[in-house]
Design an enzyme around this catalytic site. Sequence first.
Site, PDB file in Angstrom:
ATOM      1  N   GLN A  93      22.412 -34.233 -38.328  1.00  0.00           N
ATOM      2  CA  GLN A  93      21.196 -34.166 -39.125  1.00  0.00           C
ATOM      3  C   GLN A  93      20.098 -33.415 -38.397  1.00  0.00           C
ATOM      4  O   GLN A  93      20.239 -33.022 -37.242  1.00  0.00           O
ATOM      5  CB  GLN A  93      20.746 -35.586 -39.481  1.00  0.00           C
ATOM      6  N   HIS A  95      15.459 -33.244 -38.474  1.00  0.00           N
ATOM      7  CA  HIS A  95      14.194 -33.712 -39.036  1.00  0.00           C
ATOM      8  C   HIS A  95      13.211 -32.548 -39.110  1.00  0.00           C
ATOM      9  O   HIS A  95      13.148 -31.726 -38.189  1.00  0.00           O
ATOM     10  CB  HIS A  95      13.581 -34.819 -38.176  1.00  0.00           C
ATOM     11  N   GLU A 112      11.882 -37.950 -32.652  1.00  0.00           N
ATOM     12  CA  GLU A 112      12.366 -39.244 -32.196  1.00  0.00           C
ATOM     13  C   GLU A 112      12.939 -39.116 -30.794  1.00  0.00           C
ATOM     14  O   GLU A 112      13.114 -38.011 -30.269  1.00  0.00           O
ATOM     15  CB  GLU A 112      13.437 -39.779 -33.151  1.00  0.00           C
ATOM     16  N   HIS A 169      21.309 -32.900 -34.450  1.00  0.00           N
ATOM     17  CA  HIS A 169      21.656 -34.003 -33.562  1.00  0.00           C
ATOM     18  C   HIS A 169      22.450 -35.071 -34.315  1.00  0.00           C
ATOM     19  O   HIS A 169      22.395 -35.148 -35.540  1.00  0.00           O
ATOM     20  CB  HIS A 169      20.391 -34.645 -32.976  1.00  0.00           C
ATOM     21  N   ARG A 189      20.550 -34.247 -43.911  1.00  0.00           N
ATOM     22  CA  ARG A 189      21.928 -34.337 -43.450  1.00  0.00           C
ATOM     23  C   ARG A 189      22.590 -32.961 -43.522  1.00  0.00           C
ATOM     24  O   ARG A 189      22.639 -32.337 -44.582  1.00  0.00           O
ATOM     25  CB  ARG A 189      22.683 -35.367 -44.296  1.00  0.00           C
TER      26      ARG A 189
END
Length: 313
Positions: A93, A95, A112, A169, A189
Amino acid sequence: MNKEIYLLTPEYKERIWGGTRLQEVFGFDTDIQPLGEAWTVTSLVGNADNRIEALDTTLNTLYQEHRELFGTSDDLLPVKVMIIASEQNLSVQVHPNDAYALEHDHSLGKPEAWYIIDAKEGAKIEFGHTAKNKEELKQMIQEGKWDELLQYVSPKKGDFLFVPDGVMHALGKDLLVFEISKNADLTYRVYDYDRVDAKTGKKRELHLEKSLDVLHAPFNEPGLIHPEAEMINGCEVTNYFDVPKQFTFKRILVEQEGDYLQEEFGFYFIADGQGMIDGHKVKKGETYFVPKGHGNLHLFGKLDILLATYREQ
């Protein structure tokens, strides 16, 4: 309002790649199966919002009504924490950044970071790719050349990995992870190993157009880190990450007794052990909120604490 410390009740999430390890390791009290994530710090109204039973309220309500306990100017609590147990590989995926997320999904982005609580022999994390530029990246994805495209790191217990926006990642199987991020739940995704969801009988949705919009190429991010600790007032403190307006993450180890001072508000996850924090009995698997300006914390017992906090400057 008194600046006490408060126990948070986790929110639990069923995941196709989960299992029973979170209940077994941390004693999380839920019948959800397969359990993949325990959201130990979250205030996403309509999705997950931790209860604070001692105050008969939720974390979001506390944040909105008593901002003095946090000392921040953000409209929403700026950090989110979850404990992840991957019994199968997670999807690959990416972000988006805040600007793209706001424009396309009315959300914040989600940079994250992962702290590895435990990793079984052979466990891997997909991190980055081999494409030399965006055009090559797009072509390899469209042609399904995943074995050539994806690259991996091999984490060990105590390692840390920062995952900024735009980076491909995925956690591999056999990992137990503490994830700290901005307070959002937005993921695109890219690849899911052609898995079929047993409940729907269908493959899970991919988000290739948006993924290609936000993926960075070439990939040049640093990998796993394991910084040195320092002894402070009886506490072994490791500073893993500290960036204003993103988040701060530290580990605090206490063998018998120590004192710890954190000016900003913090969420303290008991990763192992049991003891007391300022006279409150604490044990493995629990998360405590400590308000800004609380002052010195007296820690007693054998404790392994993971601290998530945030500063604006």
